[in-house]
Design a protein around this motif. Sequence first.
Motif, PDB file in Angstrom:
ATOM      1  N   LEU A 108      17.315   6.305  73.468  1.00 35.67           N
ATOM      2  CA  LEU A 108      15.971   6.768  73.136  1.00 35.67           C
ATOM      3  C   LEU A 108      14.940   6.308  74.174  1.00 35.67           C
ATOM      4  N   VAL A 109      15.084   5.085  74.654  1.00 36.02           N
ATOM      5  CA  VAL A 109      14.171   4.600  75.692  1.00 36.02           C
ATOM      6  C   VAL A 109      14.406   5.370  76.987  1.00 36.02           C
ATOM      7  N   ALA A 110      15.657   5.597  77.358  1.00 38.18           N
ATOM      8  CA  ALA A 110      15.967   6.353  78.569  1.00 38.18           C
ATOM      9  C   ALA A 110      15.383   7.766  78.493  1.00 38.18           C
ATOM     10  N   ASP A 141      18.862  -7.896  69.157  1.00 37.94           N
ATOM     11  CA  ASP A 141      18.076  -9.122  69.021  1.00 37.94           C
ATOM     12  C   ASP A 141      16.623  -8.705  69.257  1.00 37.94           C
ATOM     13  N   PRO A 142      15.667  -9.620  69.305  1.00 35.27           N
ATOM     14  CA  PRO A 142      14.260  -9.200  69.395  1.00 35.27           C
ATOM     15  C   PRO A 142      13.878  -8.334  70.596  1.00 35.27           C
ATOM     16  N   VAL A 143      14.675  -8.317  71.649  1.00 31.42           N
ATOM     17  CA  VAL A 143      14.322  -7.497  72.814  1.00 31.42           C
ATOM     18  C   VAL A 143      15.464  -6.627  73.347  1.00 31.42           C
ATOM     19  N   HIS A 144      16.664  -6.774  72.842  1.00 29.24           N
ATOM     20  CA  HIS A 144      17.806  -5.992  73.346  1.00 29.24           C
ATOM     21  C   HIS A 144      18.202  -4.923  72.336  1.00 29.24           C
ATOM     22  N   LEU A 145      18.712  -3.809  72.881  1.00 26.62           N
ATOM     23  CA  LEU A 145      18.915  -2.608  72.084  1.00 26.62           C
ATOM     24  C   LEU A 145      20.375  -2.205  71.949  1.00 26.62           C
TER      25      LEU A 145
END
Length: 98
Positions: free
Chosen positions: A88-90, A77-81
């Motif tokens: 990739l963020v980790a 959704d617009p903010v969840h991955l």
Amino acid sequence: VSERLDIPVHFFWQPVITVGEKPLTDEERRIRAFTSDPVARFEQDAAGRVASASARISNLHYLGDVFDTVDSFVWIDPVHLTELGNRLVAQAIADVLP
């Protein structure tokens, strides 16, 4: 550094679907359409300010562009991955920690 605990403190600006140059998949374009233009403009303005500030503040890390070269589906959704997006963020976070 936290004076009380004597540990380094880091702040991370999370990516959102309305910011960055990620080539969106068809599904991500549908998800992006749910974010109103005023909200998108606010997110883009705020992200730009944080990106600029992070160049001057060593413990502020801008991650809004972490997906700019990723073609795969990463937004639920617009903010969840997705799992890939979280990985990739980790990794981006791990790359800046001592």
